[in-house]
Design an enzyme around this catalytic site. Structure first.
Site, short mmCIF file in Angstrom:
data_model
loop_
_atom_site.label_atom_id
_atom_site.label_comp_id
_atom_site.label_asym_id
_atom_site.label_seq_id
_atom_site.Cartn_x
_atom_site.Cartn_y
_atom_site.Cartn_z
N ASP A 1 0.83 -1.21 0.00
CA ASP A 1 0.00 0.00 0.00
C ASP A 1 0.87 1.27 0.00
OD1 ASP A 1 -2.26 1.53 0.07
OD2 ASP A 1 -2.77 1.10 2.15
N TRP B 1 2.83 7.97 -2.47
CA TRP B 1 4.24 8.17 -2.87
C TRP B 1 4.30 9.08 -4.11
CZ3 TRP B 1 7.25 7.35 -7.18
CH2 TRP B 1 8.64 7.30 -7.00
N HIS C 1 2.60 3.31 -8.91
CA HIS C 1 2.49 1.86 -9.15
C HIS C 1 3.72 1.35 -9.90
CE1 HIS C 1 -1.44 2.00 -7.47
NE2 HIS C 1 -2.00 2.66 -8.48
N LEU D 1 12.10 -19.84 -4.56
CA LEU D 1 11.01 -19.06 -3.96
C LEU D 1 9.69 -19.27 -4.72
CD1 LEU D 1 10.17 -16.55 -2.06
CD2 LEU D 1 10.59 -15.18 -4.09
N ARG E 1 -5.44 -2.30 8.40
CA ARG E 1 -6.61 -3.15 8.09
C ARG E 1 -6.18 -4.25 7.11
NH1 ARG E 1 -8.18 2.12 6.16
NH2 ARG E 1 -7.51 2.30 4.00
N GLU F 1 1.28 -13.53 12.17
CA GLU F 1 1.75 -12.34 12.87
C GLU F 1 1.57 -11.18 11.89
OE1 GLU F 1 2.74 -12.19 16.00
OE2 GLU F 1 2.30 -14.33 16.16
C1 FPP Z 1 -2.19 0.11 -3.19
O1 FPP Z 1 -1.66 1.42 -3.15
C2 FPP Z 1 -1.60 -0.63 -4.29
C3 FPP Z 1 -2.26 -1.22 -5.28
C4 FPP Z 1 -3.74 -1.23 -5.38
C5 FPP Z 1 -1.56 -1.89 -6.38
C6 FPP Z 1 -0.30 -2.62 -6.03
C7 FPP Z 1 0.46 -2.80 -7.27
C8 FPP Z 1 1.79 -2.73 -7.38
C9 FPP Z 1 2.71 -2.58 -6.25
C10 FPP Z 1 2.35 -2.79 -8.74
C11 FPP Z 1 3.21 -3.95 -8.97
C12 FPP Z 1 2.51 -5.24 -9.12
C13 FPP Z 1 2.93 -6.19 -9.95
C14 FPP Z 1 2.37 -7.55 -9.86
C15 FPP Z 1 3.96 -5.94 -10.95
P1 FPP Z 1 -2.61 2.66 -3.36
O2 FPP Z 1 -2.55 3.03 -4.79
O3 FPP Z 1 -3.95 2.35 -2.84
O4 FPP Z 1 -1.88 3.73 -2.49
P2 FPP Z 1 -2.53 4.94 -1.69
O5 FPP Z 1 -3.25 4.30 -0.51
O6 FPP Z 1 -1.33 5.71 -1.28
O7 FPP Z 1 -3.45 5.66 -2.61
#
Ligand code: FPP
Length: 235
Positions: A20, A25, A37, A131, A188, A201
């Site tokens: 998250d 960021w 992302h 892995l 959460r 954990e």
């Molecule tokens: C939540 O952050 C993140 C996501 C919904 C997407 C996670 C995806 C990646 C880390 C990209 C890489 C994945 C692969 C498989 C290559 P958010 O956007 O909700 O963040 P915020 O809470 O700061 O808005």
């Protein structure tokens, strides 16, 4: 000079991560959310490599939830493109480093090219012994449980055991989660691996996912090392 490697008295067999904070960021840098992302995907690669070198056997990451479809179309499109590119770019490396890839979730509803890439990399890496990298895409804990129930209904049983139920989960061949990490300060579960985290954990950190470098993973693993796991018993 040899750089000392971190050693652990105990390691989680299965680490799961809610990645998250990508949007935050990006916002902090005046960038579009998609750039967060993109940076998150780079962090994922670093964490995969670090997990492998540390000796973790299972790593599950939440890439897209069944609820994420409600995000703006541009972001959804980008989040569908990223796993495809990630797999296409690193599938050869996965083979070299014996990484076994698997996707969990309602895969049938993903865009065709992503479904095909997932199948290809799953097949290609099936016999790898390093892995286990599990990517949850279009995954939701509720959806998984209802899906498992519907599978069981097809078997016409009037009673089921826990083992029968587990056999129908997307994670049927994967052990339960030992350590669940969530970045970005949110505390959460967000419909992630509801059954599988019964005795996990949990480690929450304020660090945003794109900033979750190897040293942050080590911090989480050190926190896990100091936890006293009882599984409902006493010592
Ligand atoms: C939540 O952050 C993140 C996501 C919904 C997407 C996670 C995806 C990646 C880390 C990209 C890489 C994945 C692969 C498989 C290559 P958010 O956007 O909700 O963040 P915020 O809470 O700061 O808005």
């Amino acid at each position: 000079m040899r750089i000392p490697t971190t050693t652990f008295t105990k390691l989680p067999n299965h680490v799961a991560i809610i990645m998250d904070g990508n949007g935050t960021w990006a916002k902090k840098r005046g960038l579009p959310r998609t750039m967060g992302h993109r940076q998150g995907a780079k962090t994922l690669l670093e964490v995969v490599k670090a997990s492998q070198s540390i000796g973790i056997k299972y790593l599950t990451v939440f890439a897209f939830s069944t609820e994420n479809w409600s995000r703006p179309q541009e972001e959804v499109d980008y989040l569908m493109k990223l796993p495809f590119e990630f797999l296409a770019q690193y599938q050869d490396d996965f083979q070299k480093s014996e990484i076994k890839f698997q996707a969990i979730g309602k895969i049938d509803d993903l865009p065709e090219p992503l479904q095909a890439k997932i199948k290809e990399v799953e097949q290609q890496s099936l016999n790898n012994t390093g892995l286990n990298l599990i990517v949850a895409v279009n995954y939701g804990g509720h959806e998984e449980i209802v899906h498992a129930c519907n599978q069981l209904l097809k078997q016409n049983k009037n009673m089921i055991t826990e083992a029968d139920f587990v056999a129908q989960l997307y994670t049927n061949n994967i052990p339960d989660v030992d350590l669940l990490i969530r970045t970005s300060g949110q505390m959460r579960i967000s419909n992630f691996l509801l059954w599988q985290i019964a005795y996990s954990e949990i480690y929450f950190t304020e660090v945003l996912w794109p900033d979750f470098h190897k040293k942050e993973l080590i911090k989480a693993l050190k926190a896990y090392e100091s936890r006293d796991r009882r599984f409902g018993g006493i010592k």
